[in-house]
Write an enzyme that holds these catalytic residues in place. Structure first.
Site, mmCIF file in Angstrom:
data_model
loop_
_atom_site.group_PDB
_atom_site.id
_atom_site.type_symbol
_atom_site.label_atom_id
_atom_site.label_comp_id
_atom_site.label_asym_id
_atom_site.label_seq_id
_atom_site.Cartn_x
_atom_site.Cartn_y
_atom_site.Cartn_z
ATOM 1 N N ILE A 196 21.553 58.269 -2.364
ATOM 2 C CA ILE A 196 22.354 59.100 -1.713
ATOM 3 C C ILE A 196 22.507 60.524 -2.073
ATOM 4 O O ILE A 196 23.425 61.124 -1.740
ATOM 5 C CB ILE A 196 23.954 58.627 -1.256
ATOM 6 C CG1 ILE A 196 24.709 58.465 -2.286
ATOM 7 C CG2 ILE A 196 23.436 57.277 -0.379
ATOM 8 C CD1 ILE A 196 25.978 57.887 -1.913
ATOM 9 N N GLY A 197 21.702 60.828 -3.323
ATOM 10 C CA GLY A 197 21.789 61.966 -4.054
ATOM 11 C C GLY A 197 22.538 62.041 -5.432
ATOM 12 O O GLY A 197 22.705 62.718 -6.199
ATOM 13 N N GLY A 224 31.215 57.885 -9.445
ATOM 14 C CA GLY A 224 31.038 59.080 -8.393
ATOM 15 C C GLY A 224 32.517 59.435 -8.049
ATOM 16 O O GLY A 224 32.850 60.616 -7.941
ATOM 17 N N GLU A 225 33.340 58.604 -7.624
ATOM 18 C CA GLU A 225 34.591 58.814 -6.846
ATOM 19 C C GLU A 225 35.705 59.427 -7.505
ATOM 20 O O GLU A 225 36.909 60.135 -7.209
ATOM 21 C CB GLU A 225 34.777 57.967 -5.796
ATOM 22 C CG GLU A 225 33.843 57.669 -4.623
ATOM 23 C CD GLU A 225 33.853 56.230 -4.103
ATOM 24 O OE1 GLU A 225 34.357 56.112 -2.931
ATOM 25 O OE2 GLU A 225 33.334 55.404 -4.676
ATOM 26 N N PRO A 243 23.605 60.887 -18.337
ATOM 27 C CA PRO A 243 24.787 62.086 -18.385
ATOM 28 C C PRO A 243 24.348 63.084 -17.205
ATOM 29 O O PRO A 243 25.513 63.427 -16.664
ATOM 30 C CB PRO A 243 24.510 62.598 -19.678
ATOM 31 C CG PRO A 243 23.772 61.419 -20.496
ATOM 32 C CD PRO A 243 22.922 60.888 -19.610
ATOM 33 N N GLY A 271 27.185 51.231 -6.636
ATOM 34 C CA GLY A 271 25.730 51.047 -6.528
ATOM 35 C C GLY A 271 25.016 50.590 -7.934
ATOM 36 O O GLY A 271 24.259 49.552 -7.928
#
Ligand code: MOS
Length: 750
Positions: free
Chosen positions: A468-469, A710-711, A638, A511
């Protein structure tokens, strides 16, 4: 038949072994990467939905005659001429999950502004848009509620409880009791939601903007009333989703049903305005924090009550309490939730769902507590760092919050902070420094993967997840490179197609953690096929050696103990054994069947440090510097990891300063439903961002020790901004976004 995409790095980059650029980067920058709305098929028609212009009521009549007579129009569907589209049982995780359970056009009742009432299909998108504008709908209008005033009710649900939070608060020497608010926010990925549906006989292929193609397939098969085998979902590239593309929305079935009826491919791309109506948003929240402490700053009691707005039909709750129970050492704690229903589209997960608004409130309260105690806010966190997860009475798998705080303070130069409000200046500007801690879940989904070592010397890793990028193509290529020693330009990665082994949803920062066990096991199994072939038949290793004696490295098979100089390319071994491929399969277990992982509390952690500059004469507030230290286990690569934190911090700045979806009290519509009026952080608003990752592999979660990352950058970052604003201005902003006039008014009152 649609071919399978294989993504492969074409140039060997001049960089370290780990810090490699995206393997799909060349496809994106040369325009070869096809996003859903780039798909053009022979005979393809364009669908445009018609949205309700009232927020509650009933459709009295729909007149499609003028629209249907317009140039290029092939069909105008209403609930009388489309469907039935079926519902999906709401047992989460079993047969798929959808947030808005009611299929489009199910009945005549209107629950929110923009709800689909008709669908126009025409030869061009311009014709469809023009015809959608003249579908004439009359309504019986009901009263509706989009009020931004959220109230705590008496039916709050207890989500976490330990000790005696009420009496320990009442008797605490230092008390804080404050209410915080966060706005409704709308995901604004630059890529609009889109579906292209094409039927071949009774089977459908859906090109989708999806963060979860496996789930999308499960849902659409049921919604369309076809068997699972007859649905294929493809999402090769995504222009971001931020949670709005995690679950299917009802336009996907509209496009598929229209294509079925018309016998030709149909493309449906939502416009930006509809993105504010029908594909989720983050709920507005109101949160009350009560914290009791002793005079030295030790927490005695923590109570977190929250209410979030939800839709009329579905139960999505913004779970502001998800990080509260394990963030601090406190014997007495209670978290309670409540849902306030509004006539709005169903909300959904938005980057760091629950934790982002929830940790804003907790960390704001902690900053206020530090001021009240006349204590450094970093010290207050260090003093209350827990030894175990008290909510579950289990140890943390790997928690290095203390180091995040200490390293962050050191790198930021925190020891140079004068805690006096407005006391720090630079170049004629007042400087404010604030900080906040953060945490985010680290979990796994079920995942399967296949790794093939092919006789032509290449390898292929495939799974039905999607990039998703975030860098999924790249890290899968990296893992297989690392385990086989093959160069990356020989490794193809196939994702984004449900024809592949079922992979995880790209959500919840899970993921990578979910894919690692499956891909590692699949690679080992593929290598085992080679080494077993090597010791059978006419192999030069035979006799006297077994597969267990052999190593696989750089595409060659050799003896582990260097007792023999024999080194054979694996391609030779496959050829001799007349094998086209050595193929291995692997799987990871997800949330269920976690077994060993249940013994630990597994999360990622971090600390944010923020500098703002404030110019009172002109009311100019800038976020000038941001530094985040993140403990997310082992970081596989990284560069994309840093991209994730930087992007999330930019969203945290947006939450603090700009973002707010406002609903019109007269018609119930989101008022600022476009990118001109919905303010987002632009490049000019983004601060300098430094990111440091700690490197403590967390093998409780997977063998490489990688946790989600990510979040977490969006969690707590807005609280660091408001803490810095307080330090600069003396104004405590408890309700986001910050409005400059609030800072100015306080300034005038001084
Ligand atoms: Mo994220 S909100 O899990 O896309």
């Amino acid at each position: 038949m649609i071919s399978i995409l294989e993504v492969r790095q074409t140039i060997e980059p001049n960089s370290s072994r780990e810090d490699i650029p995206r393997v799909e980067g060349h496809l994106k920058v040369t325009g070869q990467a096809k996003y859903t709305s780039d798909i053009v098929l022979p005979g393809m028609l364009y669908a445009v939905p018609v949205g309700s212009t009232v927020a509650a009521g009933r459709i009295a009549s729909i007149d499609v005659s003028r629209s249907a007579a317009m140039a290029g129009v092939k069909a105008v569907y209403t609930r009388d001429t489309m469907g039935p589209l079926y519902r999906v049982p709401s047992a989460k995780g079993v047969m798929g999950h959808i947030e808005e359970v009611r299929p489009a056009l199910e009945d005549d009742t209107i629950h929110y502004y923009g709800q689909y009432v008709a669908l126009v299909v025409a030869s061009t998108i311009e014709q469809a848009t023009a015809a959608a504008d003249v579908v004439h709908v009359t309504y019986e209008i009901d009263t509706f509620n989009v009020s931004p005033e959220l109230e705590f009710s008496s039916v709050a649900k207890i989500r976490s409880l330990r000790g005696d939070p009420e009496s320990s608060f009442a008797s605490a020497p230092v008390q804080l009791d404050q209410v915080y608010g966060t706005p409704a926010q709308t995901h604004n990925p630059i890529e609009l939601h889109a579906t292209v549906a094409v039927w071949e006989g009774d089977a459908v292929t859906l090109y989708e903007t999806s963060q979860g193609i496996v789930n999308h397939r499960l849902i659409l098969a049921q919604t369309l009333g076809v068997s699972l085998e007859r649905v294929r979902v493809i999402s090769h590239f995504l222009g971001s989703g931020f949670g709005s593309k995690l679950f299917p929305w009802s336009h996907s079935a509209l496009a598929a049903d229209a294509a079925r009826r018309l016998g030709t491919p149909v493309k449906l791309v939502l416009d930006r305005q509809t993105m504010f109506h029908c594909v989720g948003h983050r709920s507005q929240t109101k949160q009350r924090l009560r914290i009791g402490a002793d005079r030295e700053g030790k927490l005695l009691s923590l109570q977190h009550d929250f209410v979030s707005h939800g839709s009329m039909l579905d139960d999505y709750l913004e779970d502001c309490g998800r990080a509260t129970p394990f963030l601090y050492d406190v014997a007495n704690l209670m978290v309670r939730s409540d849902l306030a229903r509004r006539n709005v589209g169903t909300p959904t997960t938005m980057r760091g769902p629950g934790a982002v608004p929830g940790v804003f409130a907790i960390e704001s309260a902690m900053d206020e507590m530090a001021v009240r105690l006349n204590m450094d806010p970093v010290q207050l966190r260090l003093l209350n760092e827990p030894g175990i997860d008290q909510s579950r009475n289990v140890p943390f798998s790997s928690r290095h919050m203390r180091e995040c705080l200490q390293i962050g303070a050191k790198q930021f130069g925190w020891e140079g902070r004068n805690s006096q409000v407005g006391s720090m200046q630079r170049d004629g500007l007042i400087i404010g420094w604030g900080m906040a801690a953060c945490a985010w879940d680290a979990l796994r989904f079920d995942a399967e993967a296949t790794v093939e070592l092919l006789a032509d010397g290449t390898a292929r890793v495939s799974t039905a997840t999607q990039d998703i990028g975030t860098g999924t193509y790249t890290i899968l290529a990296q893992i297989v490179t690392e385990m086989t020693g093959l160069s990356r330009d020989r490794i193809a990665v196939s994702l984004g197609d449900t024809i592949l082994p079922p992979g995880p949803t790209s959500g919840g920062s899970r993921g990578t953690a979910s894919l690692i066990p499956a891909v590692c096991e699949a690679t080992r199994n593929a290598i085992k096929v080679v080494t077993e072939a090597a010791v059978s038949g006419a192999s030069p290793f035979f006799p006297g050696s077994t597969a267990a004696d052999l190593a696989f490295n750089g595409g060659n098979v050799l003896l582990k103990k260097h007792t023999s100089p024999i080194v054979i390319p694996y391609t030779e071994i496959l050829k001799q054994a007349r094998l086209f491929t050595a193929s291995g399969h692997g799987r990871s277990d997800g949330i269920q069947g976690s077994g060993e992982r249940e013994k630990y509390s597994i999360h990622s952690y971090g600390a944010h440090f923020c500098e703002v500059t404030w110019q009172p004469n002109t009311a100019r507030l800038r976020v000038s510097r941001f530094l985040s230290v993140i403990d997310a286990g082992r970081v596989i690569n990284p560069t994309p990891a840093r991209n994730q934190i930087e992007g999330a911090v930019v969203m945290g700045v947006g939450m603090a300063l700009f973002e707010e979806t406002m609903y019109d009290s007269k018609y119930g519509a989101p008022l600022n439903s476009n990118l001109a009026d919905y303010m987002l952080t632009t490049n000019a608003d983004a601060p300098q961002i430094e990111v440091t990752f700690l490197d403590y592999p967390d093998t409780a979660l997977n063998e490489l020790g990688a946790r989600g990352l990510g979040e977490i950058g969006a969690v707590g970052s807005a609280a660091a901004v408001t803490a810095a604003v307080y330090h600069a201005t003396g104004v405590r902003i408890r309700k986001l976004p910050i409005r400059l006039e609030e800072l100015l008014v306080a300034n005038l009152e001084d």
